[in-house]
Design an enzyme around this catalytic site. Sequence first.
Site, PDB file in Angstrom:
ATOM      1  N   SER A   1       0.843  -1.198   0.000  1.00  0.00           N
ATOM      2  CA  SER A   1       0.000   0.000   0.000  1.00  0.00           C
ATOM      3  C   SER A   1       0.877   1.245   0.000  1.00  0.00           C
ATOM      4  CB  SER A   1      -0.896   0.005   1.239  1.00  0.00           C
ATOM      5  OG  SER A   1      -1.560   1.240   1.404  1.00  0.00           O
TER       6      SER A   1
ATOM      7  N   TYR B   1      -0.135   0.060  10.642  1.00  0.00           N
ATOM      8  CA  TYR B   1      -0.473  -0.422   9.305  1.00  0.00           C
ATOM      9  C   TYR B   1       0.664  -0.121   8.339  1.00  0.00           C
ATOM     10  CZ  TYR B   1      -3.108  -0.976   4.934  1.00  0.00           C
ATOM     11  OH  TYR B   1      -3.529  -1.354   3.684  1.00  0.00           O
TER      12      TYR B   1
END
Length: 314
Positions: A155, A181
Amino acid sequence: MITTGFGFDTTALDVVEGVDLKGRRAVVTGGASGIGVETVRALAAAGAEVTIAARDIDAAQRVAASLTRSTGNKRISVAHLDLASQPSVRAFARNWDGPLHLLINNAGVMATPFTRTPEGWELQFATNHLGHFALTLGLFNSLRAEGARVVNVSSSAHLMSDVVFDDIHYAHRAYDRWQAYGQSKTANILFGVEAGRRWSSEGITMNALMPGSIATNLQRHLTTQELQDRIRQSGATATRRVKTPEQGAATTLLLATSPQLAGLSGKYFEDCNEAPPAPAGTHLRGVAPYAQSPESAAHLWKASEETLWSLKAA
């Protein structure tokens, strides 16, 4: 920089047009939802035998039945896999029989409340990196049987945090769901950098990608306000384009199947092309220098192995 002729609007089915995957076996983690479904659809449409590895067996079976009807491919199966559970990961790898040509490490969790796994690991790092690390190593002999491609869905959130090796699992620092994350997504990229160095002689390649901004179940832990706040903090604008799941799966399929990328390893792609270095201060595009560091990649591999070995020694 590698450019392919594909781009933002490309779909997964566009990428596999003309690609013949008959006789090839694939595993897609998290293949029962979001871009995972479209990844399975495109692989099956190209003729591959596909296993959907998922926590929710009932949902995965429904997806498999639907995709069997829509693609005409009867070689879509389902197997249980919970990446946050090391016994589940070991069981999946132990039960796999025969060669594996494509491993799509697609599943993940995002911005979860602070949670520890039974091993005491922070949930996002445990699921997004350690689960896939253990799975890939557990399938190593099947992957090297005929050479294989491993694809890690990362990501642009990797730009939020390097891997904080001094305190990966938040034993001492305050928990930040986005930094947690981010470091797990950086780990997805670094995994491929070191795998490329270690496994090139085995014929196994590994690359990572940013699928794009896509509305999926990955955002289930966030309120609408939290999503809006995250967009503002990242510097994105209200006009930032959002991809469909079909478009979001395109870069995955490119890395998994494109003849243009044969032998390529350790790279990070976005919008179906190799990502350039990230401009300073952005959380939206490009790859961070720390995510391409051979030293950090080697450190991560060692730390990950030691973390998994600690379970066996306990």
